[in-house]
Design a protein around this motif. Structure first.
Motif, PDB file in Angstrom:
ATOM      1  N   ASP A  61       0.805  -1.102  -0.076  1.00 26.79           N
ATOM      2  CA  ASP A  61       0.164   0.113   0.061  1.00 26.79           C
ATOM      3  C   ASP A  61       1.101   1.151   0.105  1.00 26.79           C
ATOM      4  N   ASP A  77       1.189   4.126   2.494  1.00 28.25           N
ATOM      5  CA  ASP A  77       1.631   3.766   3.894  1.00 28.25           C
ATOM      6  C   ASP A  77       3.010   4.760   3.952  1.00 28.25           C
ATOM      7  N   PHE A  78       3.396   4.877   2.695  1.00 29.66           N
ATOM      8  CA  PHE A  78       4.823   5.919   2.751  1.00 29.66           C
ATOM      9  C   PHE A  78       4.875   6.972   1.437  1.00 29.66           C
ATOM     10  N   PHE A 111       6.223   7.549   7.994  1.00 27.11           N
ATOM     11  CA  PHE A 111       6.238   7.148   6.539  1.00 27.11           C
ATOM     12  C   PHE A 111       7.561   6.468   6.250  1.00 27.11           C
ATOM     13  N   ASN A 128       7.598   2.798   7.485  1.00 30.32           N
ATOM     14  CA  ASN A 128       6.716   2.015   6.482  1.00 30.32           C
ATOM     15  C   ASN A 128       7.755   1.606   5.405  1.00 30.32           C
TER      16      ASN A 128
END
Length: 425
Positions: free
Chosen positions: A324, A327-328, A358, A361
């Motif tokens: 995903d 997420d970052f 961020f 992840n």
């Protein structure tokens, strides 16, 4: 569970590792040279016909090296392939898919470096001759005729790879970095439709797999991360074509803003060091569209723990559903990014806690975009959590669609065509 792969065995070495022999045999002053490759070329001068030569370090070519690492996994002895999701079989009837071991990108880059002027022509174009040889060999096999090519896999990481024969291999599973190099062709085929209603008859998320570029900058581990003084960093060409024209507008908006570094440069040795310094010391790294929707810059940012700011409305990303990006990464619409003073205010609104999250992840995601198996010849066990295995898993997800398409095609009465695919996502 494994993906069973048969490698098309009739393709001669001249279409894969033989192209590396060709590359390394060029003189050091060739237009295909780079400082790092010329140094390596001199060390290989007496033994450049290795069974498995290394892939070029020239950044313009290296960024597309997925073809090398993917084939390297299949060529690795079975006893060393314990971590691979792919299981190589030697009977096509036992295979889920048939892999076509053509270094299409290297073929294209060699031609562009030697005689760019004939690249879109057929006469005097070595790349076209190689494309034609591949297609003629593949389409003459029982496996292709049985499936119409739908269970064959091609690696086409360069946007212009196999440019002359794309319509002929369109039924196959294509491993591409994005769909940008295909839009204009498809728009010409969709007469009567506006450019916003392109009928993607050759590429689609339904059948194809988006793969990452090979990153060019070294990996920065989270434990090595230090204070980042710059808010936003970008290094690259200011002027681009088509969808990348937004880059020039962003440049003019941001170039003189405090906390922003906009550098124009080329990925040579000096540019590489500048990029490392810039990405390692910046909170956010700008990723606007270029000539195609994405670029190697995104994966350099991830390896540098520099939060990507993605401004590319038509971008497709590798391994979605497995990772995903929210997420970052920060996604910004082009229309918002071009509003005066909006983008920097938006980036400054992220708290230190959010930025740190961020990066944590991102650190977990870094291995997913890594091709290197630790062996310069590409032959050796791949990391189970690396890019090649994620590609194989994505291909495995296509199997139900492939089988359905083959069955649908077989039950059509003679003279009836299966409707062309659309980009139904």
């Amino acid at each position: 569970m494994f993906l069973s792969i048969a490698q098309e065995a009739d393709l001669p070495r001249s279409l894969n590792y033989g192209l590396l022999d060709k590359y390394w045999s060029f003189n050091g002053d060739s237009r295909l040279g780079s400082d790092v490759d010329n140094e390596l070329r001199s060390s290989l001068s007496s033994k450049w016909k290795l069974p498995f030569p290394p892939y070029p370090e020239n950044p313009l070519i290296k960024q597309y090296s997925a073809e090398f690492w993917i084939l390297g996994d299949l060529m690795t002895p079975e006893e060393s392939r314990g971590g691979s999701f792919a299981r190589r079989v030697f009977d096509v009837d036992e295979a889920d898919v048939v892999f076509v071991p053509f270094f299409a990108t290297l073929s294209a880059e060699i031609q562009l470096g030697m005689a760019k002027g004939v690249f879109r022509k057929k006469v005097g174009n070595g790349d076209y001759e190689r494309q034609r040889e591949v297609v003629d060999l593949i389409q003459g096999t029982d496996a292709w005729r049985r499936s119409g090519g739908r269970d064959h896999v091609f690696v086409l990481t360069d946007p212009v790879a196999m440019w002359h024969v794309r319509a002929e291999i369109a039924p196959a599973v294509l491993l591409v970095v994005d769909f940008g190099g295909w839009y204009r062709l498809d728009s010409k085929a969709s007469s009567g439709n506006s450019s916003d209603m392109i009928q993607h008859t050759q590429v689609s998320l339904l059948k194809d797999v988006i793969v990452p570029y090979t990153h060019l900058l070294p990996r920065l581990h989270l434990s090595e991360d230090q204070n980042r003084q710059t808010l936003l960093y970008f290094k690259g060409a200011k002027h681009r074509h088509r969808g990348g024209m937004v880059r020039e507008k962003l440049w003019d908006l941001l170039v003189n803003e405090p906390g922003v570094i906009m550098e124009e440069g080329f990925p040579n040795a000096t540019g590489r060091e500048q990029s490392i310094k810039g990405m390692w010391t910046s909170e956010f790294c700008l990723h606007p569209a270029g000539d195609t929707p994405t670029s190697c810059r995104l994966f350099d940012a991830i390896q540098s723990l520099c939060i990507p700011v993605i401004i590319s409305d038509n971008i497709e990303l590798p391994f979605e559903g497995m990772v995903d990006y929210l997420d970052f990464s920060v996604f910004v619409a082009v229309s918002d990014a071009l509003r005066p003073n909006w983008l920097l205010g938006h980036l400054r609104s992220f708290s230190k806690e959010q930025r740190d999250a961020f990066r944590r992840n991102m650190a977990r995601a870094q291995p997913i975009f890594e091709y290197d198996s630790g062996h310069p010849d590409g032959i050796g066990p791949i990391p189970p959590d690396g890019a090649v295995n994620h590609i194989w898993k994505k291909v495995h997800q296509k199997l139900p669609m492939i089988k359905e398409a083959i069955v649908r095609d077989k039950r059509k009465p003679p003279g009836v065509l299966v409707p062309l695919r659309c980009h139904c996502t």
